[in-house]
Design an enzyme around this catalytic site. Structure first.
Site, PDB file in Angstrom:
ATOM      1  N   HIS A 131       0.793  -1.301   0.112  1.00  0.00           N
ATOM      2  CA  HIS A 131      -0.177   0.071  -0.086  1.00  0.00           C
ATOM      3  C   HIS A 131       0.757   1.231   0.180  1.00  0.00           C
ATOM      4  CE1 HIS A 131       0.348  -0.037   4.742  1.00  0.00           C
ATOM      5  NE2 HIS A 131       0.511   1.215   4.293  1.00  0.00           N
ATOM      6  N   ASP A 161      -0.092  -7.653   1.305  1.00  0.00           N
ATOM      7  CA  ASP A 161       0.504  -6.261   1.641  1.00  0.00           C
ATOM      8  C   ASP A 161       2.117  -6.186   1.529  1.00  0.00           C
ATOM      9  OD1 ASP A 161       0.069  -3.669   1.670  1.00  0.00           O
ATOM     10  OD2 ASP A 161      -0.210  -3.497   3.572  1.00  0.00           O
ATOM     11  N   SER A 235       4.584   2.356   7.696  1.00  0.00           N
ATOM     12  CA  SER A 235       4.376   1.149   7.016  1.00  0.00           C
ATOM     13  C   SER A 235       5.519   0.663   6.301  1.00  0.00           C
ATOM     14  CB  SER A 235       3.328   1.384   5.911  1.00  0.00           C
ATOM     15  OG  SER A 235       2.132   1.434   6.526  1.00  0.00           O
TER      16      SER A 235
END
Length: 489
Positions: A131, A161, A235
């Site tokens: 993402h 992901d 992230s």
């Protein structure tokens, strides 16, 4: 209220600097230590008072990732103020928005985002979240020393992901080593490092709070939960054990969860990263069935203690070719027991296309083993199968139920391979059927273990049961699965 999660990528620049300063380690004896020789040392726990050395050694391997993506139809940018549904319909500004936006020419605008990652090897491969870089036109990596490089995408895996990118650096890159998350125990110390804004690293520490968490992010959820704060923009950054090994890739935080974060375990990520590095994609096995969990009612109905139910077999796919049928209950794959749909999906996904799997199942009370040649999982094909609409009709009312025969057209609209049963078209309010839990669109396949193929069968079964007796309805609820509903006539 369900668990609300936020990916830890970030769209706006906020300067965050976290520093942890302390010194040394100290021994904390556990309570209730015994007096046996050597046992006190075994019961002592190393409690780190400083993570400085670990942060200094691992920090240079953690990078900032900045992306730019082109978004079409920039005239609709104001939708971001209202959420994905856009401006409220029918309100006082409805005419204004229609007139204003419809008259604008479509245009493009640049959307920027920030995230983190870590260097995997000296060749310049960098691990991050999908993402963070998804649909990016430009990806730039900034090292801790300030040097910046353009990056290319090597491969992505949206289902977990994970993403692998690469830079061509003219310097020696410090790499982190992937550890084995399976060796981590709940309660052990971990450190999360990120470089969310390219200004300064953030370092947070905590413990492994839980393993194997399912948070609804994808079909292969198996997250490490930690109370080491995963800051916005972190992230793709590493979750490290006290040896400096990567045991997780930081991915999500709980909105309002007071620091609860989730990381993809290295045990899951390692094979995926290897596949991305070698071929640029992840290939997973496919059985060709729709499955569902066995709840207590289904276990009692079929007199089984564990397994996963087949609710649908797709025509022409491996299970269909091998002779697997709806209502079969799979209990083992290649000798390993399965007791949940997620566990079955993971076991099948791990089998390479073309290889054979031994599927142990229960059919009508009898155990059998079937060899199935596994095919390749194709995501687009699966998405098409998920579409459908529930039809409506009325023919016969019993117990507060209106039902009609299930025909080919209805089955097609509902993506059903098998045309069998009657479909509920109406449930009378405050009726026995409503109290029992029937819903419009339910497909009744069996009553008291007797198969129902038509409205005629349905009526006969209801008439044959005396008042006061219990009816067990075996029900397929489209796009949800099988359930058993009981009511008294």
């Amino acid at each position: 209220m369900g668990l609300q999660l936020k990916p830890t990528g970030w769209l706006t620049v906020i300067i965050t600097v976290t520093a942890l300063t302390a010194a040394g380690f100290f021994l904390m004896p556990r309570p209730h230590a015994t007096s046996a020789a050597g046992s006190q040392q075994e019961q002592q726990t190393m409690v780190p008072a400083s993570f400085t050395q670990l942060a200094e050694e691992a920090g240079p391997s953690v990078v900032n990732i900045r992306t730019v993506k082109t978004v079409d139809n920039g005239g609709q940018v104001f939708k971001h103020f209202f959420g994905p549904q856009g401006p409220p319909q029918g309100g006082p500004f409805d005419e204004f928005f229609d007139r204003f936006f419809d008259q604008q020419d479509p245009r493009e605008f640049k959307q920027r985002s920030l995230g983190s990652g870590f260097v995997l090897d000296r060749e310049g491969h960098i691990v991050t979240n999908n993402h963070v870089i998804e649909n990016a036109d430009q990806i730039q990596v900034k090292l801790k020393n300030g040097n910046e490089y353009d990056a290319e995408i090597i491969g992505t895996d949206p289902n977990t992901d994970l993403a692998l990118i690469k830079i061509e650096a003219d310097e020696k890159l410090p790499a982190l080593e992937l550890g084995d998350s399976r060796d981590m125990k709940i309660g052990q110390w971990v450190v999360a490092i990120g470089n969310p804004f390219g200004l300064e690293h953030t370092v947070t520490a905590g413990i492994v709070s839980a393993k194997g968490r399912v948070i609804g992010a994808g079909p292969y959820d198996d997250f490490i939960q930690t109370d080491a704060s995963i800051n916005p923009g972190n992230s793709g950054g590493p979750l490290l054990n006290m040896n400096g090994e990567v045991i997780g890739i930081n991915t999500a935080i709980v909105a309002g969860g007071k620091g609860i974060g989730f990381a993809i375990p290295s045990g899951l990520a390692k094979d995926i990263i290897t596949e991305l590095k070698e071929s640029g994609e992840v290939t997973r096995g496919w059985l060709g069935v729709a499955i569902q969990e066995l709840n207590d009612e289904l276990k009692q109905y079929y007199d089984v203690s564990q397994g996963v139910m087949i609710s649908q077999v797709f025509d022409g796919d491996p299970a269909d070719k091998a002779g697997i049928k709806p209502n079969d209950i799979i209990t083992e794959v290649n000798g390993k027991p399965v007791d949940s749909p997620r566990e079955l999906s993971r076991r099948i996904a791990a089998i390479k296309p073309g290889q054979k799997a031994k599927i142990k199942l229960i059919r009508e009370g009898k155990t059998r083993t079937i060899d199935v040649e596994i095919a390749k999982r194709e995501e687009e094909k699966l998405a098409d199968r998920g579409r459908g609409q529930a039809p409506g009709s009325t023919q016969e009312a019993e117990l507060g139920l209106d039902v009609t025969d299930l025909n080919q057209e209805m089955a097609r609209q509902l993506n059903l391979e098998e045309v069998r049963g009657v479909i509920v078209t109406q449930v009378a309010r405050d009726s026995k059927a409503a109290e029992a839990g029937f819903q419009k669109g339910d497909i009744i396949r069996e009553i008291n273990h007797e198969k129902i193929g038509s409205v005629t069968d349905f009526k006969k079964m209801i008439q044959d049961v005396e008042s006061g007796q219990t009816l067990s309805f075996y029900v397929l609820r489209p796009r949800q699965g099988i359930t058993v509903i009981k009511l008294t006539k």
